[in-house]
Design an enzyme around this catalytic site. Structure first.
Site, PDB file in Angstrom:
ATOM      1  N   TRP A 106       0.824  -1.212   0.000  1.00 54.50           N
ATOM      2  CA  TRP A 106       0.000   0.000   0.000  1.00 54.50           C
ATOM      3  C   TRP A 106       0.854   1.255   0.000  1.00 54.50           C
ATOM      4  O   TRP A 106       0.495   2.263  -0.630  1.00 54.50           O
ATOM      5  CB  TRP A 106      -0.976  -0.020   1.177  1.00 54.50           C
ATOM      6  N   ASP A 176      -1.536   6.639   6.513  1.00 53.88           N
ATOM      7  CA  ASP A 176      -2.629   5.761   6.112  1.00 53.88           C
ATOM      8  C   ASP A 176      -2.852   4.788   7.265  1.00 53.88           C
ATOM      9  O   ASP A 176      -2.033   3.899   7.491  1.00 53.88           O
ATOM     10  CB  ASP A 176      -2.252   5.022   4.831  1.00 53.88           C
ATOM     11  N   LYS A 200     -12.265  -1.883   7.891  1.00 54.12           N
ATOM     12  CA  LYS A 200     -11.486  -2.762   8.773  1.00 54.12           C
ATOM     13  C   LYS A 200     -12.034  -2.677  10.207  1.00 54.12           C
ATOM     14  O   LYS A 200     -12.556  -3.638  10.734  1.00 54.12           O
ATOM     15  CB  LYS A 200     -10.013  -2.363   8.767  1.00 54.12           C
TER      16      LYS A 200
END
Length: 365
Positions: A106, A176, A200
């Site tokens: 990511w 992030d 999540k």
């Protein structure tokens, strides 16, 4: 009518498990939301009924994360992936550079997008060691004139997590936090901007939370499309266009659930215990299970490991599925096994899986 009591052991990496009590409340309110005669999905986003939901979710997030008043909270769309572009579009000014800490797939994706808009570089990277660890804070190399420094707090694919964050002084720190926000206490004041996809720990997919310091917001570029300006969304309380209303409603209910558990301290303690159940099974296996992450970089959210051979790994995953454990396959890019123990995954699920790991080892050693 309540949901069926049978629930699978859901270890999906995202979208992930939601609290059963939240699902039951959403079910009860789905047709007639609090006497409006409409579903939450039918309410106008300009209505008083929705505005109360929206503002309460903001208030709940501020309270849980101890977010000071000099930060804005935004509810955006496009996932964390849109933030990969939106951040440099807004804050990577001409003549400045931005540092990216490379700790997994990511952060790589964020770096690639940022390169389209300006001068970016690697402030640190653990790619050469296969992303088994998080860089030490004193290993970060960045410039004090940088536009910002970007990191990914938890890496769902490789199972690594930052334990301490750097103090970057005048350099704005951006994170992030998609896969570990709300899982443990942290100091919001260290960051100029935090972003997180909701799917999540915060709620269902479709909502992206952005927490942004107001003085940093004022530095944003203005010659970009309206919908990609953080300032527009802040000025309009994330209501410039129609927001994902049902997702924000669910997010608010998840925040209420988290508060009812005792807040971040209680959640963090529970997450430590859940992860320990799996890591103990790995560490006690004498190499039958091999954890991917170095011990000091282990994620509490995503526990990654391999078995001695591909054939044994396949047998393990097949039997896990037969036993009702869902989502245990590693990410398609690296394979292996992964247990995602997000906030709403109950301790009983982690205990059952650790017992399955021991049983499988005993039967296949």
């Amino acid at each position: 009518m309540k949901l069926q009591t049978h629930r699978t052991y859901n270890f999906n990496a995202g979208p992930s498990a939601l609290p059963i009590s939240v699902l039951e409340k959403a079910q009860a309110e789905l047709i007639d939301f609090r006497g409006t005669g409409m579903s939450i999905m039918e309410l106008s986003h300009r209505s008083n009924a929705y505005e109360e939901i929206h503002n309460q979710a903001i208030h709940s997030l501020k309270k849980l994360l101890c977010i000071p008043d000099h930060y804005e909270i935004l509810f955006l769309q496009g996932g964390a992936s849109l933030q990969f572009s939106m951040i440099p579009m807004n804050f990577l000014q001409s003549g400045k550079k931005a540092g990216y800490v490379m700790t997994g797939s990511w952060s790589e994706k964020a770096f690639i997008e940022a390169k389209l808009f300006g001068d970016v570089y690697h402030a640190a990277s653990t790619k050469d060691d296969g992303y088994h660890s998080i860089p030490k804070v004193d290993e970060l190399q960045y410039n004090h004139q940088d536009a910002y420094l970007h990191l990914t707090s938890n890496n769902t694919i490789y199972g690594t997590q930052w334990k301490n964050y750097p103090d970057t002084g005048d350099v704005p720190l951006i994170a992030d936090m998609s896969s570990d926000i709300l899982s443990k206490p942290f100091d919001v004041n260290k960051f100029a901007l935090i972003y997180a996809g909701a799917q999540k720990n915060l709620g269902p997919s479709g909502v992206t939370v952005v927490i942004i310091r107001k003085d940093f917001l004022e530095q944003a570029n203005t010659n970009i499309p309206t919908m990609l300006k953080y300032g527009i969304h802040a000025k309009n309380n994330s209501l410039y266009n129609t927001p994902p209303t049902f997702g924000i409603y669910m997010l608010g209910e998840v925040l209420n659930w988290a508060s009812g558990l005792g807040g971040l301290d209680a959640i963090s303690e529970q997450n430590d215990k859940k992860a320990k159940l799996i890591y103990d099974a790995i560490d006690a296996s004498n190499g039958f299970y091999a954890g991917h992450a170095e011990p000091d970089s282990r994620s509490l959210m995503n526990i990654t490991f391999n078995l001695k051979s591909k054939d044994l790994e396949k047998k393990f995953l097949d039997q896990a599925k037969q036993e009702g454990f869902v989502g245990v396959n590693g990410h398609r890019s690296i394979g292996g096994c992964r247990v995602s123990a997000y906030n709403a995954v109950p301790s009983e699920a982690c205990k059952a899986f650790s017992e399955f790991m021991v049983q499988f080892q005993n039967s296949n050693s």
